[in-house]
Design an enzyme around this catalytic site. Structure first.
Site, PDB file in Angstrom:
ATOM      1  N   CYS A 196      89.354   4.745  -8.207  1.00  0.00           N
ATOM      2  CA  CYS A 196      90.005   5.464  -7.117  1.00  0.00           C
ATOM      3  C   CYS A 196      89.007   5.701  -6.005  1.00  0.00           C
ATOM      4  CB  CYS A 196      90.523   6.827  -7.590  1.00  0.00           C
ATOM      5  SG  CYS A 196      92.068   6.734  -8.498  1.00  0.00           S
ATOM      6  N   LEU A 197      89.405   5.370  -4.784  1.00  0.00           N
ATOM      7  CA  LEU A 197      88.480   5.584  -3.663  1.00  0.00           C
ATOM      8  C   LEU A 197      88.430   7.067  -3.304  1.00  0.00           C
ATOM      9  CD1 LEU A 197      89.430   2.501  -1.496  1.00  0.00           C
ATOM     10  CD2 LEU A 197      87.483   2.778  -3.036  1.00  0.00           C
TER      11      LEU A 197
END
Lengths: 90, 105, 116
Positions: free
Chosen positions: B104-105
């Site tokens: 997940c960024l």
């Protein structure tokens, strides 16, 4: 081209031998990473259709003496993977 | 604030240090008031982590895992987004005291 | 296009295998068909009873148990390698399909990627 074999291991790695062993007549090999050192090694016999990634050659100051099918850019590499029916990344 | 070590993104360093009070505190930072529906997902994630030693690595896989466990009604991104705004997998893992989902960024 | 990811190294000694697992999960996340094949010492990934807490690593055995939940289609293992490392029905993790002809299996996939 049937199968494009992309190999990044040096010729001493067992996977390099396995890769050469699986090469079919209509296959091509693309040397990347440490695999390009095969072109500086006079004891290695490579198949007919050999490509090598230009930047990996340049990084290691290897100027292929053998007649290879082509030095390729990263963009060329993408095109080759699209042309091939199958791709094996060793 | 309860004494518990968290990283720069607010995730617990040690998943075993988690308590339900810590969950409430972390949730309140995101202005989330934890309901039964939240707890269901939080406890699911805790169980998932205990069993698999991994947080679902991305939002899509978080949704897949919830769907696998609770079906379509809850295993969809809109439902999870409403419960855990922002990036649901990240928000939910942070509240559940689990490591940050790796992709997940 | 179905991708086959091949793991031929044992777990925990390097990060290559874990990166491959990550790649498999990412393909599955986007509903791209993907399977994992374990050959050579790679079959040790599939052995029951791994406890890597003492070397500060997470159990790949437990990670792999999430593979089907995430949508990885199959876990395949080379039969000869299982035999070599003493793996059988009693000590293999659940959901592993053993295959006898690795070469033929590789030919079935349009995209094969070796790990690490």
């Amino acid at each position: 081209m049937h199968t494009l074999h992309i190999i990044s291991k040096s010729p001493g790695h067992t996977r390099f031998r396995e890769c050469l062993g699986m090469m079919g007549e209509q296959d091509a090999i693309l040397l990347t990473g440490n695999a390009v050192t095969a072109l500086a090694d006079s004891t290695i016999t490579l198949p007919e259709t050999v490509y090598a990634l230009q930047e990996d050659l340049r990084a290691r100051a290897i100027d292929p003496e053998q007649d290879i099918s082509g030095q390729v850019t990263f963009d060329d590499m993408v095109s080759l993977t699209i042309q091939a029916q199958r791709v094996i990344s060793w | 604030m309860t004494m518990v070590i968290r990283n720069n993104e607010g995730f617990l360093e040690d998943a075993s240090a988690w308590t339900t009070d810590i969950a409430r505190e972390i949730a309140s930072e995101d202005a989330i008031d934890l309901s039964e529906n939240h707890w269901e997902i939080i406890m699911f994630l805790r169980d998932f982590y205990n069993e698999h030693e991994i947080s679902p690595p991305s939002n899509r896989l978080f949704v897949k895992a919830v769907k696998e466990a609770f079906g379509e009604a809850k295993g969809n991104s809109i439902y999870l987004m409403q419960l855990f705004p922002g990036t649901p997998a990240k928000t939910a893992c942070r509240i559940a005291g689990l490591p940050r989902p790796t992709n997940c960024l | 296009m179905h991708t086959l990811i091949v793991i031929d190294q044992p777990p925990y000694g390097s990060w290559g295998g874990r990166e491959s697992l990550d790649m498999a999960f990412s393909l599955a996340a986007f509903d791209q068909p993907v399977s994992l094949l374990f050959i050579d010492a790679g079959v040790l990934w599939l052995k029951q009873g791994q406890e890597p807490g003492g070397i500060n690593q997470k159990s790949v055995e437990r990670n792999l148990a999430a593979a089907s939940i995430f949508g990885v289609e199959s876990l395949l293992a080379d039969t000869a390698a299982c035999h070599r490392f003493g793996l059988n029905e009693d000590n293999l993790i659940n959901g592993v399909t053993r295959i006898d002809n690795t070469g033929a299996t590789l030919q079935q996939y349009q995209h094969v990627a070796f790990s690490g």
